[in-house]
Design an enzyme around this catalytic site. Structure first.
Site, short mmCIF file in Angstrom:
data_model
loop_
_atom_site.label_atom_id
_atom_site.label_comp_id
_atom_site.label_asym_id
_atom_site.label_seq_id
_atom_site.Cartn_x
_atom_site.Cartn_y
_atom_site.Cartn_z
CD GLU A 133 -14.08 15.49 -4.32
OE1 GLU A 133 -13.54 15.90 -5.38
OE2 GLU A 133 -13.82 15.94 -3.20
CB CYS A 139 -12.24 19.48 -4.60
SG CYS A 139 -13.62 19.10 -3.50
#
Length: 484
Positions: free
Chosen positions: A249, A283
Site C-alpha cells: 500500500e 494516504c
C-alpha cells in the site's frame, strides 16, 4: 519529561542491551522514546525462531486464535487513553485522532477474530469432467509460515493491527518492523497482545532503519511481506524481496469531485474535517478537490471558512484538531510546495506557513495543473481546490496521476456515480464523502503506483495463506458412472 525505553522482542524476550536511537517528539521537542536497534545477531535469532514458531502457531485451532484476538479487542479499549497519549507524544497526533485510531484497532482485532473462524476450503467439482470421474478433490487454506509486517508512522497502531492480527488469524509467525518514529506505541500494542494470550512464537519486533528492512525482506525464511509506505520504498521492498508474496500500500494523491448538484456547504465541512486530520498525513487524505466551475467560488469560500475553524495546537489538548507533522523536514516540504504553487499563480486563501513541525491548515485555490502540490503526494496539511467544466474531463484529469488509491464524489446523480465507479482508476470510491473514509472490514488498496493487494482482515488472510489441494484417487463423493 521522562522517555520510554523500548527493546527488541526476539525469541520471546525483550532485548534492551545495546545501541538505542532516540525519538524526539515533533511537538514537545523532547526525547519521548528510545528504541533498541536490532543487530545481525538479533536478525539471525529472530529468523531461526520464526521458522520453528510458525509450526507452533499453525497448530493452534482457529477458535484459539480468535479467542486471543477477541480478548485483545476488549483490552485495547481499556488502554485507549494511554495509547492515544503515546501517539500524541511520538507523532504529534491530536488526542481525538489518536483515540479514533485506537477504536479502529479494537475493531480490527474483532474483525480478525471473526475471519479466523471462517477460514476453510472447498470440495471441487472434479466429476464434471471425464478425467475427474471417480475421484475427489478438496482444498484448504494453510498458513504461509513466516510473515513480515513493515508499518508506517502515520497510523502505526491500526496498520500494525491489520498486518499482525490478520497474519496471526491465518496461523503465521510474524516479524514486525515498526516505524522509527513510533517505536513505543508499536511495542505497547504487541505487549498487549502477548498479555491477551498471543503465543511468543507468533510475533517478534525488530527496530531499525531501511537497511534492516531490506535484510528482512530478502530473508528466505520470510514467505509474505505486507508493507505500507511510499512508492519509492515499496519499489525497494519489492527488489529486495524477490519472488515473495507482497501486499503493498504505497500512498496516493487522492481526488474528490464536487458536482454542481452537490450540497456545497456539506462537502466543504467534510473536506475540511478529512483534509487536515492527522495533519493530512494519510494516504487517502483529501489532497485535490475538483469543483464544477459554477460552484467553485462558493466552495472555496465555504471550505476556507471551515478550515479556519480548525483548532491548531498541542496534540495533548482536548480541543486540538491539528497537531504537528512527523518532523520539521516534512513540514518544510509541504510549505515549499505551497509557495511554489503560489508563485505559479495559485491563491492561498488561508495558511501557507509553519510553526516548527506544525503546518497551519492551508487552502490553495486554482493552482497550476502541473504544480507539485497537485501531481505528487503532499502528505501534509494542504489541500488544492481546482475548477472543472465537464464531468468526463474531470474523470480524465483525476486519472492523469501515477497514483490510484481512493477518490471521493459529491453528487446525487446516479449516472455520474456509476460512470465514476467504472472510469476512475482507483481502488475505491466514496460517494457523498471525501476520499478520506475507510471501514476496516472493507477491502482497501489501490492500483498503479498506489500498490497492489487489499488491506482488510478477510482479504489479507487470502494473502497470508496458501491453497493446498488434496486429491483422493478412486474415491468419489459424486456419481462415478462414466457413460449413459
Amino acid at each position: 519529561m521522562s522517555s520510554t525505553s523500548i527493546g527488541c522482542l526476539v525469541a520471546g524476550e525483550w532485548r534492551t542491551d545495546g545501541p538505542h536511537v532516540e525519538r524526539l517528539g515533533p511537538w514537545t521537542r523532547d526525547v519521548v522514546s528510545t528504541a533498541r536497534q536490532a543487530g545481525d545477531d538479533d536478525v539471525r535469532a529472530a529468523l531461526d525462531y520464526a521458522r520453528g514458531g510458525a509450526r507452533a502457531v499453525a497448530r493452534m485451532s482457529p477458535a484459539a486464535r480468535a479467542a486471543v484476538l477477541d480478548r485483545a479487542a476488549t483490552a485495547v479499549a481499556g488502554q485507549r487513553e494511554s495509547l492515544a497519549r503515546l501517539l500524541a507524544l511520538e507523532l504529534g497526533k491530536p488526542l481525538k485522532d489518536g483515540r479514533g485510531e485506537i477504536d479502529r484497532v479494537a475493531d480490527t482485532f474483532a474483525v480478525s477474530a471473526a475471519e479466523a473462524r471462517h477460514i476453510g476450503g472447498e470440495v471441487l467439482p472434479v466429476a464434471g469432467w471425464a478425467r475427474g470421474v471417480g475421484n475427489t478433490a478438496l482444498t484448504h487454506r494453510a498458513p504461509v509460515g513466516v510473515a513480515l509486517a513493515i508499518t508506517p508512522f502515520n497510523a502505526p497502531a491500526n496498520l500494525l493491527a491489520h498486518k499482525l492480527a490478520a497474519s496471526f488469524a491465518a496461523g503465521n509467525s510474524t516479524l514486525v518492523k515498526p516505524p522509527p518514529q513510533a517505536p513505543a506505541v508499536s511495542a505497547a500494542l504487541v505487549a498487549l497482545l502477548l498479555e491477551c494470550g498471543l503465543p511468543p512464537e507468533a510475533v517478534q519486533v525488530l527496530h531499525g532503519d531501511g537497511a534492516l528492512g531490506a535484510t528482512l525482506c530478502a530473508a528466505p525464511e520470510v514467505g509474505v511481506i505486507s508493507f505500507t509506505g511510499s512508492a519509492a520504498t515499496g519499489a525497494a521492498v519489492a527488489r529486495a524481496a524477490g519472488a515473495k508474496r507482497l501486499v503493498l500500500e504505497l500512498g496516493g494523491n487522492a481526488a474528490t469531485i464536487v458536482c454542481a448538484d452537490a450540497d456545497v456547504a456539506a462537502a466543504a465541512r467534510v473536506c475540511a474535517a478529512t483534509g487536515y486530520s492527522n495533519s493530512g498525513q494519510s494516504c487517502i487524505s483529501v489532497q485535490r478537490v475538483y469543483v464544477q466551475r459554477a460552484r467553485f467560488d462558493e466552495f472555496v469560500d465555504a471550505f476556507t471558512a471551515e478550515v479556519e475553524k480548525l483548532t491548531v495546537g498541542d496534540p495533548l489538548g482536548e480541543g486540538t484538531d491539528v497537531g504537528s507533522m512527523v518532523d520539521d523536514e516534512a513540514a518544510e516540504r509541504v510549505v515549499s510546495w505551497v509557495r511554489a504553487a503560489g508563485a505559479g499563480g495559485a491563491r492561498i486563501t488561508t495558511g501557507g506557513r509553519r510553526e516548527g513541525a506544525t503546518v497551519l491548515p492551508t487552502v490553495v485555490a486554482a493552482p497550476p495543473a502541473d504544480a507539485t502540490l497537485v501531481r505528487e503526494e503532499v502528505f501534509g496539511a494542504a489541500v488544492a481546490v481546482l475548477p472543472y467544466d465537464d464531468f468526463d474531463d474531470v474523470i480524465a484529469v483525476c486519472n492523469d496521476s501515477r497514483y490510484g488509491l481512493q477518490a471521493g464524489l459529491f453528487t446525487h446523480d446516479v449516472r455520474r456515480i456509476v460512470t465514476a465507479w467504472r472510469e476512475l482508476e482507483v481502488g475505491g470510491l466514496v460517494v457523498n464523502g471525501s476520499s478520506n473514509f475507510r471501514l476496516d472490514h472493507v477491502p482497501f488498496g489501490g492500483v498503479k503506483d498506489s500498490g497492489f493487494g487489499r488491506e482488510s482482515p478477510r482479504w489479507m488472510i487470502d494473502d497470508y495463506t496458501v491453497v493446498k489441494t488434496l486429491l483422493l484417487r478412486g474415491m468419489s463423493l459424486f456419481g462415478d458412472q462414466e457413460s449413459v
